[in-house]
Design a protein around this motif. Structure first.
Motif, PDB file in Angstrom:
ATOM      1  N   LYS A  21      34.049  39.244  33.280  1.00 16.30           N
ATOM      2  CA  LYS A  21      33.395  37.932  33.533  1.00 16.30           C
ATOM      3  C   LYS A  21      33.073  37.525  34.919  1.00 16.30           C
ATOM      4  O   LYS A  21      32.059  37.149  35.408  1.00 16.30           O
ATOM      5  CB  LYS A  21      33.845  36.751  32.723  1.00 16.30           C
ATOM      6  CG  LYS A  21      33.869  37.099  31.247  1.00 16.30           C
ATOM      7  CD  LYS A  21      34.488  35.912  30.549  1.00 16.30           C
ATOM      8  CE  LYS A  21      34.206  36.176  28.937  1.00 16.30           C
ATOM      9  NZ  LYS A  21      35.152  34.990  28.163  1.00 16.30           N
ATOM     10  N   GLU A  22      34.415  37.764  35.812  1.00 12.24           N
ATOM     11  CA  GLU A  22      34.301  37.200  37.175  1.00 12.24           C
ATOM     12  C   GLU A  22      33.745  38.171  38.227  1.00 12.24           C
ATOM     13  O   GLU A  22      32.828  37.627  39.055  1.00 12.24           O
ATOM     14  CB  GLU A  22      35.589  37.107  37.751  1.00 12.24           C
ATOM     15  CG  GLU A  22      35.665  36.519  38.959  1.00 12.24           C
ATOM     16  CD  GLU A  22      37.071  35.917  39.401  1.00 12.24           C
ATOM     17  OE1 GLU A  22      37.337  35.822  40.776  1.00 12.24           O
ATOM     18  OE2 GLU A  22      38.118  35.989  38.886  1.00 12.24           O
ATOM     19  N   TYR A  23      33.495  39.404  37.959  1.00  9.19           N
ATOM     20  CA  TYR A  23      33.029  40.452  38.661  1.00  9.19           C
ATOM     21  C   TYR A  23      31.640  41.086  38.139  1.00  9.19           C
ATOM     22  O   TYR A  23      31.113  42.029  38.700  1.00  9.19           O
ATOM     23  CB  TYR A  23      34.063  41.493  39.242  1.00  9.19           C
ATOM     24  CG  TYR A  23      35.054  40.965  40.285  1.00  9.19           C
ATOM     25  CD1 TYR A  23      34.825  40.787  41.481  1.00  9.19           C
ATOM     26  CD2 TYR A  23      36.400  40.678  39.338  1.00  9.19           C
ATOM     27  CE1 TYR A  23      35.940  40.280  42.238  1.00  9.19           C
ATOM     28  CE2 TYR A  23      37.260  39.969  40.174  1.00  9.19           C
ATOM     29  CZ  TYR A  23      37.006  39.898  41.657  1.00  9.19           C
ATOM     30  OH  TYR A  23      37.932  39.361  42.383  1.00  9.19           O
ATOM     31  N   THR A  24      30.864  40.610  37.249  1.00  2.00           N
ATOM     32  CA  THR A  24      30.013  41.418  36.614  1.00  2.00           C
ATOM     33  C   THR A  24      28.748  41.396  37.483  1.00  2.00           C
ATOM     34  O   THR A  24      28.117  42.486  37.469  1.00  2.00           O
ATOM     35  CB  THR A  24      29.491  40.781  35.170  1.00  2.00           C
ATOM     36  OG1 THR A  24      28.571  41.650  34.586  1.00  2.00           O
ATOM     37  CG2 THR A  24      28.835  39.576  35.583  1.00  2.00           C
ATOM     38  N   ARG A  29      38.546  38.917  31.511  1.00  2.00           N
ATOM     39  CA  ARG A  29      38.386  37.812  32.691  1.00  2.00           C
ATOM     40  C   ARG A  29      37.881  38.444  33.944  1.00  2.00           C
ATOM     41  O   ARG A  29      36.944  37.917  34.637  1.00  2.00           O
ATOM     42  CB  ARG A  29      39.846  37.466  32.823  1.00  2.00           C
ATOM     43  CG  ARG A  29      39.800  36.212  33.967  1.00  2.00           C
ATOM     44  CD  ARG A  29      41.242  35.913  34.003  1.00  2.00           C
ATOM     45  NE  ARG A  29      41.310  35.152  35.347  1.00  2.00           N
ATOM     46  CZ  ARG A  29      42.786  34.479  35.879  1.00  2.00           C
ATOM     47  NH1 ARG A  29      43.767  34.728  35.070  1.00  2.00           N
ATOM     48  NH2 ARG A  29      42.639  33.529  36.792  1.00  2.00           N
ATOM     49  N   PHE A  30      38.260  39.849  34.289  1.00  4.73           N
ATOM     50  CA  PHE A  30      37.820  40.527  35.330  1.00  4.73           C
ATOM     51  C   PHE A  30      36.215  40.678  35.080  1.00  4.73           C
ATOM     52  O   PHE A  30      35.478  40.582  36.136  1.00  4.73           O
ATOM     53  CB  PHE A  30      38.574  41.866  35.444  1.00  4.73           C
ATOM     54  CG  PHE A  30      38.112  42.606  36.636  1.00  4.73           C
ATOM     55  CD1 PHE A  30      38.726  42.362  38.021  1.00  4.73           C
ATOM     56  CD2 PHE A  30      37.007  43.525  36.779  1.00  4.73           C
ATOM     57  CE1 PHE A  30      38.309  43.185  39.176  1.00  4.73           C
ATOM     58  CE2 PHE A  30      36.895  44.219  37.786  1.00  4.73           C
ATOM     59  CZ  PHE A  30      37.150  43.819  38.959  1.00  4.73           C
ATOM     60  N   ASP A  74      39.131  41.991  45.607  1.00  6.69           N
ATOM     61  CA  ASP A  74      38.734  41.314  46.989  1.00  6.69           C
ATOM     62  C   ASP A  74      38.932  42.140  48.230  1.00  6.69           C
ATOM     63  O   ASP A  74      37.945  41.837  49.151  1.00  6.69           O
ATOM     64  CB  ASP A  74      39.303  40.097  46.713  1.00  6.69           C
ATOM     65  CG  ASP A  74      38.675  39.182  45.794  1.00  6.69           C
ATOM     66  OD1 ASP A  74      37.797  39.562  45.180  1.00  6.69           O
ATOM     67  OD2 ASP A  74      39.118  38.054  45.390  1.00  6.69           O
ATOM     68  N   TYR A 133      46.897  39.832  36.698  1.00 10.41           N
ATOM     69  CA  TYR A 133      45.581  39.637  37.040  1.00 10.41           C
ATOM     70  C   TYR A 133      45.222  39.236  38.597  1.00 10.41           C
ATOM     71  O   TYR A 133      44.168  39.812  39.288  1.00 10.41           O
ATOM     72  CB  TYR A 133      44.799  38.434  36.244  1.00 10.41           C
ATOM     73  CG  TYR A 133      43.420  38.117  36.531  1.00 10.41           C
ATOM     74  CD1 TYR A 133      42.359  39.123  35.864  1.00 10.41           C
ATOM     75  CD2 TYR A 133      42.945  37.219  37.304  1.00 10.41           C
ATOM     76  CE1 TYR A 133      41.098  38.991  36.264  1.00 10.41           C
ATOM     77  CE2 TYR A 133      41.593  37.077  37.707  1.00 10.41           C
ATOM     78  CZ  TYR A 133      40.759  37.908  37.155  1.00 10.41           C
ATOM     79  OH  TYR A 133      39.403  37.757  37.141  1.00 10.41           O
ATOM     80  N   ASP A 134      46.277  38.484  39.184  1.00 12.50           N
ATOM     81  CA  ASP A 134      46.160  38.244  40.518  1.00 12.50           C
ATOM     82  C   ASP A 134      45.920  39.424  41.341  1.00 12.50           C
ATOM     83  O   ASP A 134      45.491  39.609  42.205  1.00 12.50           O
ATOM     84  CB  ASP A 134      47.262  37.414  40.836  1.00 12.50           C
ATOM     85  CG  ASP A 134      47.218  35.804  40.186  1.00 12.50           C
ATOM     86  OD1 ASP A 134      45.999  35.432  39.905  1.00 12.50           O
ATOM     87  OD2 ASP A 134      48.375  34.975  40.199  1.00 12.50           O
ATOM     88  N   GLU A 143      43.077  40.271  30.715  1.00 14.95           N
ATOM     89  CA  GLU A 143      42.817  40.589  31.939  1.00 14.95           C
ATOM     90  C   GLU A 143      41.478  41.312  32.268  1.00 14.95           C
ATOM     91  O   GLU A 143      40.852  40.937  33.258  1.00 14.95           O
ATOM     92  CB  GLU A 143      43.960  41.126  32.816  1.00 14.95           C
ATOM     93  CG  GLU A 143      45.355  40.324  32.722  1.00 14.95           C
ATOM     94  CD  GLU A 143      46.212  40.291  31.517  1.00 14.95           C
ATOM     95  OE1 GLU A 143      45.634  40.847  30.430  1.00 14.95           O
ATOM     96  OE2 GLU A 143      47.271  39.706  31.675  1.00 14.95           O
ATOM     97  N   LYS A 145      42.864  40.926  40.877  1.00 15.13           N
ATOM     98  CA  LYS A 145      41.862  40.118  41.825  1.00 15.13           C
ATOM     99  C   LYS A 145      42.085  40.826  43.324  1.00 15.13           C
ATOM    100  O   LYS A 145      41.021  40.964  44.126  1.00 15.13           O
ATOM    101  CB  LYS A 145      41.982  39.013  41.654  1.00 15.13           C
ATOM    102  CG  LYS A 145      40.626  37.782  42.139  1.00 15.13           C
ATOM    103  CD  LYS A 145      40.968  36.474  41.709  1.00 15.13           C
ATOM    104  CE  LYS A 145      40.328  35.482  42.379  1.00 15.13           C
ATOM    105  NZ  LYS A 145      39.124  35.951  43.277  1.00 15.13           N
TER     106      LYS A 145
END
Length: 150
Positions: A79-82, A76-77, A49, A41-42, A73, A45
């Motif tokens: 949710k974070e980048y929607t 999570r992605f 980014d 995941y890191d 993953e 991300k």
């Protein structure tokens, strides 16, 4: 991570090959599963980014091997980048889809495309898309496809 400015300025779609692993052993597969590659995941991300530009929306594609082996993953992605993504696509064999997974995806359904790959009718599909033990996978792929219609 260095990104060439010209690439960054013109980029609108990112495709993440999340893993070389797969629960199928398709006879024609081009993915070398012996490499045992899994994207953390890191790293996902960091790549996102590094490439993102303010005020730009992106299309994101997840594929692999079988990307749903990395479902946590992906969720999570999403949710974070929607907020900066127009469309998420997952290219899958469909066999790992569950009701619980689809419940996690549901809030993002207007932005999410799940594409299930089939090779045709059962007798054709099961000739090429098999499990490591040689059994056909058609029924499991179709179960996943039917879950998408509920």
């Amino acid at each position: 991570m260095y990104v060439f400015p010209k690439v960054k300025d013109n980029l609108h779609t990112l495709e993440f090959n999340l893993t070389k692993n797969c629960n199928y052993a398709c006879t024609y597969c081009f993915v070398d599963q012996s490499l045992k590659y899994d994207m953390s995941y890191d790293l996902i991300k960091d790549i996102m980014d590094s490439y993102k530009v303010e005020d730009r929306k992106y299309n994101i594609v997840f594929f692999g091997g079988e990307p749903l082996l990395k479902a946590n993953e992906i969720i999570r992605f999403i949710k974070e980048y929607t907020d900066i993504v127009t469309n998420f696509s997952i290219l899958t064999n469909g066999s790992l889809l569950t009701k619980e997974m689809l419940d996690e995806f549901k809030p993002y359904s207007k932005k999410l495309n799940i594409q299930i790959s089939l090779d045709g009718p059962k007798e054709v599909h099961d000739k090429y898309r098999i499990y490591k033990n040689g059994e056909g996978t058609f029924d499991d792929s179709m179960r996943g496809a039917y879950l998408l219609t509920e």
